[in-house]
Scaffold this motif. Structure first.
Motif, PDB file in Angstrom:
ATOM      1  N   ILE A 466       0.714  -1.075   0.091  1.00  0.00           N
ATOM      2  CA  ILE A 466       0.027   0.150   0.043  1.00  0.00           C
ATOM      3  C   ILE A 466       1.010   1.163  -0.042  1.00  0.00           C
ATOM      4  O   ILE A 466       0.595   2.226  -0.798  1.00  0.00           O
ATOM      5  N   PRO A 467       1.960   1.492   1.003  1.00  0.00           N
ATOM      6  CA  PRO A 467       2.816   2.599   0.957  1.00  0.00           C
ATOM      7  C   PRO A 467       3.303   2.958  -0.557  1.00  0.00           C
ATOM      8  O   PRO A 467       3.264   4.095  -0.883  1.00  0.00           O
ATOM      9  N   SER A 468       4.011   1.970  -1.172  1.00  0.00           N
ATOM     10  CA  SER A 468       4.329   2.309  -2.298  1.00  0.00           C
ATOM     11  C   SER A 468       3.346   2.488  -3.812  1.00  0.00           C
ATOM     12  O   SER A 468       3.519   3.442  -4.470  1.00  0.00           O
ATOM     13  N   ILE A 469       2.351   1.656  -3.455  1.00  0.00           N
ATOM     14  CA  ILE A 469       1.111   2.046  -4.485  1.00  0.00           C
ATOM     15  C   ILE A 469       0.613   3.608  -4.231  1.00  0.00           C
ATOM     16  O   ILE A 469       0.377   4.266  -5.318  1.00  0.00           O
ATOM     17  N   VAL A 470       0.326   3.999  -3.001  1.00  0.00           N
ATOM     18  CA  VAL A 470      -0.113   5.367  -2.600  1.00  0.00           C
ATOM     19  C   VAL A 470       0.814   6.100  -3.280  1.00  0.00           C
ATOM     20  O   VAL A 470       0.434   7.128  -4.070  1.00  0.00           O
ATOM     21  N   SER A 471       2.200   6.038  -3.074  1.00  0.00           N
ATOM     22  CA  SER A 471       2.939   7.158  -3.593  1.00  0.00           C
ATOM     23  C   SER A 471       2.884   7.118  -5.149  1.00  0.00           C
ATOM     24  O   SER A 471       3.131   8.464  -5.879  1.00  0.00           O
ATOM     25  N   LEU A 472       2.844   6.091  -5.756  1.00  0.00           N
ATOM     26  CA  LEU A 472       2.754   5.968  -7.300  1.00  0.00           C
ATOM     27  C   LEU A 472       1.523   6.860  -7.562  1.00  0.00           C
ATOM     28  O   LEU A 472       1.484   7.652  -8.549  1.00  0.00           O
ATOM     29  N   PHE A 473       0.279   6.434  -7.099  1.00  0.00           N
ATOM     30  CA  PHE A 473      -0.791   7.295  -7.232  1.00  0.00           C
ATOM     31  C   PHE A 473      -0.734   8.662  -6.894  1.00  0.00           C
ATOM     32  O   PHE A 473      -1.397   9.529  -7.707  1.00  0.00           O
ATOM     33  N   LEU A 474      -0.065   9.182  -6.210  1.00  0.00           N
ATOM     34  CA  LEU A 474       0.079  10.722  -5.785  1.00  0.00           C
ATOM     35  C   LEU A 474       0.862  11.139  -6.765  1.00  0.00           C
ATOM     36  O   LEU A 474       0.345  12.220  -7.024  1.00  0.00           O
ATOM     37  N   SER A 475       1.929  10.413  -7.310  1.00  0.00           N
ATOM     38  CA  SER A 475       2.728  11.152  -8.352  1.00  0.00           C
ATOM     39  C   SER A 475       1.778  11.343  -9.964  1.00  0.00           C
ATOM     40  O   SER A 475       2.042  12.066 -10.439  1.00  0.00           O
ATOM     41  N   GLU A 476       0.938  10.260  -9.938  1.00  0.00           N
ATOM     42  CA  GLU A 476       0.177  10.285 -11.156  1.00  0.00           C
ATOM     43  C   GLU A 476      -0.711  11.322 -11.158  1.00  0.00           C
ATOM     44  O   GLU A 476      -1.108  11.948 -12.028  1.00  0.00           O
ATOM     45  N   MET A 477      -1.123  11.401  -9.830  1.00  0.00           N
ATOM     46  CA  MET A 477      -2.138  12.781  -9.729  1.00  0.00           C
ATOM     47  C   MET A 477      -1.805  14.071  -9.953  1.00  0.00           C
ATOM     48  O   MET A 477      -2.499  14.951  -9.976  1.00  0.00           O
ATOM     49  N   ALA A 478      -0.597  14.253  -9.157  1.00  0.00           N
ATOM     50  CA  ALA A 478      -0.136  15.606  -9.025  1.00  0.00           C
ATOM     51  C   ALA A 478      -0.267  16.560 -10.055  1.00  0.00           C
ATOM     52  O   ALA A 478      -0.619  17.539  -9.713  1.00  0.00           O
ATOM     53  N   PRO A 479      -0.099  16.536 -11.395  1.00  0.00           N
ATOM     54  CA  PRO A 479      -0.285  17.054 -12.354  1.00  0.00           C
ATOM     55  C   PRO A 479      -1.636  17.517 -12.272  1.00  0.00           C
ATOM     56  O   PRO A 479      -1.915  18.804 -13.110  1.00  0.00           O
ATOM     57  N   LYS A 480      -2.607  16.899 -12.021  1.00  0.00           N
ATOM     58  CA  LYS A 480      -3.967  17.500 -12.117  1.00  0.00           C
ATOM     59  C   LYS A 480      -4.215  18.301 -11.002  1.00  0.00           C
ATOM     60  O   LYS A 480      -5.474  19.239 -11.018  1.00  0.00           O
ATOM     61  N   TYR A 481      -3.575  18.515  -9.937  1.00  0.00           N
ATOM     62  CA  TYR A 481      -3.860  19.386  -8.845  1.00  0.00           C
ATOM     63  C   TYR A 481      -2.696  20.332  -8.671  1.00  0.00           C
ATOM     64  O   TYR A 481      -1.592  20.387  -8.811  1.00  0.00           O
ATOM     65  N   SER A 482      -3.243  21.612  -7.849  1.00  0.00           N
ATOM     66  CA  SER A 482      -2.438  22.928  -7.655  1.00  0.00           C
ATOM     67  C   SER A 482      -1.734  22.689  -6.368  1.00  0.00           C
ATOM     68  O   SER A 482      -0.344  22.917  -6.177  1.00  0.00           O
ATOM     69  N   ASN A 483      -2.063  21.834  -5.287  1.00  0.00           N
ATOM     70  CA  ASN A 483      -1.495  21.579  -4.160  1.00  0.00           C
ATOM     71  C   ASN A 483      -0.637  20.424  -4.436  1.00  0.00           C
ATOM     72  O   ASN A 483      -0.500  19.745  -5.254  1.00  0.00           O
ATOM     73  N   GLN A 484       0.562  20.734  -3.363  1.00  0.00           N
ATOM     74  CA  GLN A 484       1.746  19.696  -3.515  1.00  0.00           C
ATOM     75  C   GLN A 484       1.773  18.743  -2.504  1.00  0.00           C
ATOM     76  O   GLN A 484       1.815  19.287  -1.258  1.00  0.00           O
ATOM     77  N   ILE A 485       1.266  17.456  -2.489  1.00  0.00           N
ATOM     78  CA  ILE A 485       1.374  16.475  -1.311  1.00  0.00           C
ATOM     79  C   ILE A 485       2.719  15.544  -1.547  1.00  0.00           C
ATOM     80  O   ILE A 485       2.737  15.088  -2.721  1.00  0.00           O
ATOM     81  N   LEU A 486       3.456  15.560  -0.472  1.00  0.00           N
ATOM     82  CA  LEU A 486       4.776  14.757  -0.743  1.00  0.00           C
ATOM     83  C   LEU A 486       4.555  13.307  -0.076  1.00  0.00           C
ATOM     84  O   LEU A 486       5.393  12.380  -0.406  1.00  0.00           O
ATOM     85  N   GLY A 487       3.456  13.319   0.691  1.00  0.00           N
ATOM     86  CA  GLY A 487       3.219  11.956   1.258  1.00  0.00           C
ATOM     87  C   GLY A 487       2.152  11.669   2.449  1.00  0.00           C
ATOM     88  O   GLY A 487       1.746  12.704   2.562  1.00  0.00           O
TER      89      GLY A 487
END
Ligand SMILES: Nc1ncnc2c1ncn2[C@@H]1O[C@H](COP(=O)(O)OP(=O)(O)OP(=O)(O)O)[C@@H](O)[C@H]1O
Length: 592
Positions: A466-487
């Motif tokens: 789950i941790p690595s899948i979540v970080s994969l999804f976070l980086s996949e979605m980052a371009p869609k959102y203005s806020n920056q989430i590191l983890g």
């Protein structure tokens, strides 16, 4: 018989008369002769360009210049040794010194005669008209008073006060040139006939042909129309030329407006050069290109999913990936099992990208979107994807096949060789209906086709990922959102790992998306995770509801709804019956 039309440019009047005389004796030829030298011969040809001549006849340097401005074959009345010998003999009768001036065609012959007779001849070879005066002046300074040459040389010699002898062409030279014209014409007519026949065959076939050169320019096209679609197709093919280094032929299906086009690329190799050649055919299918029931997908279009990027710390999933890796390169039919959202579809694409079938499109048949009409198209149409060869045929959502279509598919597959001609991949929801597993097609897949089953673990079985899948999804979605989430903060991540995921990666992806929306910090906290998990427990994602299908009977729909609720309640029949508002015994009767 049609006469061969010849435009002859003679350098002097005497040769024009000779050409006309010899031509009058030849029935095959219609010759129009004009007098012209190097300077005006080209202009004469240009002024008569629209007169439909088959050949041009000229001599030496003039012939060379004319060939540069026309596509017609130019026959050179080459000076023969006899022509040259005649001129030299005349010059040798002259008491003073003589020299020979001209282009290579004249001086080469003169040199041979000099060597044969052991004569030390004064010879000057020209490379351009501008050199004439200098060459004559050089000879004059050496005591030469007579110049042997062609029309232009002779004219200059006279101007410079010298005597001159023109090298004339004899009858045999003209005869030889005419016989060259007749034999070249014979060869060209046969080639032309073949070209016309080939062009007509291509024009009447339902395929268009496009040939590119190595510079990606179209050098042949049999496309009948010159519209927007044709220019899109040409661009598609030109861009596919970039991958010409691939050893294999390529097949792609392109959707343009309301139609799909089948494009096959073959590499034509002629004398060391490669010409990418494309055969284009419109697919006559009643399906719209974007119809989700039967879709053609090229490996270049679909997202590149590489088996090597499937990282996991889970033993079960490691096994699945390793098996998928070795199976991808074989022809073995594969059945991908797993709960909803476990990554079956993604794995099917990754297997396709890794297989030897990736140079042809993958046909995706989604049982979820099929109806009677579409099944009929598959079983009976001449354009059925089941008639394809060397492709990947991928049937999704097998668990939604009802008894009737299980039987029809079983009988179709047993009587056709669809599995021998193509690579087969299937996906099936492992939690759906145990009864469908015993259906005729499922038994056929297992017992006759010997499909290799790969069972993808549920997310609950691979919580360590789950941790690595979540970080994969976070980086996949980052371009869609203005806020920056590191983890995620450790407690937040903990909550995600302890949650019971019913819809696996799909559900986790939705949760991560909601976290993105609700978080304004660099790190997601536990409270936000709690809110999101509560909300996704209550709502069922729209896309995860495959139940409403108008091609199913009410009984089938009832059964599927019951099965779905059972899954959601972890097969707790009391809870499922309560949710459905029926008694446990009714529930039991309906699922048996
Ligand atoms: N290895 C992976 N890495 C990253 N994301 C993945 C991976 N596998 C699947 N996903 C993502 O998880 C989601 C679910 O995957 P997929 O659609 O392949 O599952 P599925 O089992 O075919 O689902 P369904 O049962 O609904 O057809 C998709 O959004 C997909 O992009």
């Amino acid at each position: 018989m049609k006469k061969i039309k010849v435009l002859a440019i003679a350098p002097y009047q005497g040769l024009k008369d000779l050409i006309d005389k010899v031509a009058g004796e030849m029935n095959e030829l219609e010759v129009h002769t004009f007098v012209g030298d190097m300077l005006n011969g080209v202009k004469l040809v240009q002024s008569k360009a629209d007169l439909d001549y088959d050949f041009i006849l000229s001599r030496a340097g003039t012939a060379e210049l004319i060939q540069k401005i026309t596509d017609l074959p130019v026959i050179d009345m080459k000076l023969s040794i006899i022509d040259m010998m005649r001129a030299i003999k005349l010059a040798q009768n002259y008491s003073g010194r003589f020299g020979i001036v001209g282009f290579k065609s004249i001086t080469d012959t003169a040199n041979i005669i000099g060597q044969l007779n052991n004569d030390d001849l004064e010879i000057q070879t020209l490379h351009s008209i501008a050199e004439i005066e200098k060459a004559i002046a050089h000879l004059k300074a050496n005591g030469v008073s007579l110049i042997v040459g062609d029309v232009i040389t002779v004219r200059h010699a006279k101007k410079m006060g010298l005597h001159s002898i023109l090298v004339t062409s004899g009858r045999e030279t003209v005869m030889n040139a005419f016989s060259d014209i007749i034999s070249v014409n014979h060869y060209l007519s046969a080639t032309k006939e073949k070209t016309i026949i080939t062009e007509n065959i291509i024009r009447h076939s339902n395929e268009s042909v496009l040939v590119f050169n190595e510079g990606k320019e179209v050098i042949y096209s049999s496309m009948k129309e010159n519209d927007e679609i044709s220019s899109i197709l040409v661009k598609e093919c030109a861009s596919a030329c970039s991958n010409i280094e691939d050893e294999d032929d390529l097949v792609i299906v392109k959707s343009i407006q309301q139609d799909s086009y089948h494009i096959t690329r073959k590499k034509l190799s002629i004398v060391g050069k490669t010409y990418p050649t494309y055969y284009l055919k419109k697919l006559h299918s009643p399906l719209k290109p974007m119809d989700k029931s039967i879709l053609y997908k090229n490996s270049t279009d679909s997202p590149q999913v590489d088996l090597d990027t499937f990282t996991t710390s889970n033993k079960l999933f490691t096994n699945v990936i390793e098996n998928a890796r070795s199976l991808a390169e074989t022809d073995t039919p594969i059945l991908l099992y797993g709960e909803k959202g476990t990554g079956k579809d993604t794995l099917a694409h990754a297997i396709f990208q890794r297989s030897r079938y990736r140079n042809k499109p993958m046909v995706i048949i989604d049982v979820m979107y099929m109806n009677d009409k579409k099944w009929e198209l598959l079983f009976e149409s001449d354009n059925s994807p089941f008639l394809e060869e060397d492709m990947t045929i991928y049937i999704r959502n097998l668990h939604l096949l009802n008894d009737e279509y299980q039987l029809l598919l079983e009988s179709y597959f047993s009587n056709s060789f669809v599995h021998k001609r193509n690579r087969l991949v299937f996906t099936c929801d492992s939690n759906y209906s145990k009864a469908m597993e015993q259906g005729p097609f499922m038994l056929y897949l297992r017992n006759e086709l010997a499909v290799f089953p790969l069972t993808l673990p549920s997310l609950n079985e691979r919580k360590e990922d789950i941790p690595s899948i979540v970080s994969l999804f976070l980086s996949e979605m980052a371009p869609k959102y203005s806020n920056q989430i590191l983890g995620l903060k450790p407690e937040a991540l903990n909550r995600l790992q302890n949650f019971h995921w019913t819809y696996n990666l799909d559900q986790l992806k939705r949760a991560v998306e909601e976290l993105f929306v609700l978080t304004n910090d660099f790190y997601v906290d536990e409270d936000t995770v709690k809110i999101v998990l509560n909300s996704i427990t209550i709502t069922t994602p729209e896309s995860t509801n495959p139940l409403i299908h108008t091609n199913k009977t009410l009984d089938q729909l009832n059964k599927e709804i019951i099965e779905q609720v059972l899954i959601e309640e972890n097969y707790n029949q009391t809870k499922a019956a309560n949710r459905l508002g029926i008694s446990r015994s009714t529930l039991w009767r309906k699922i048996k």
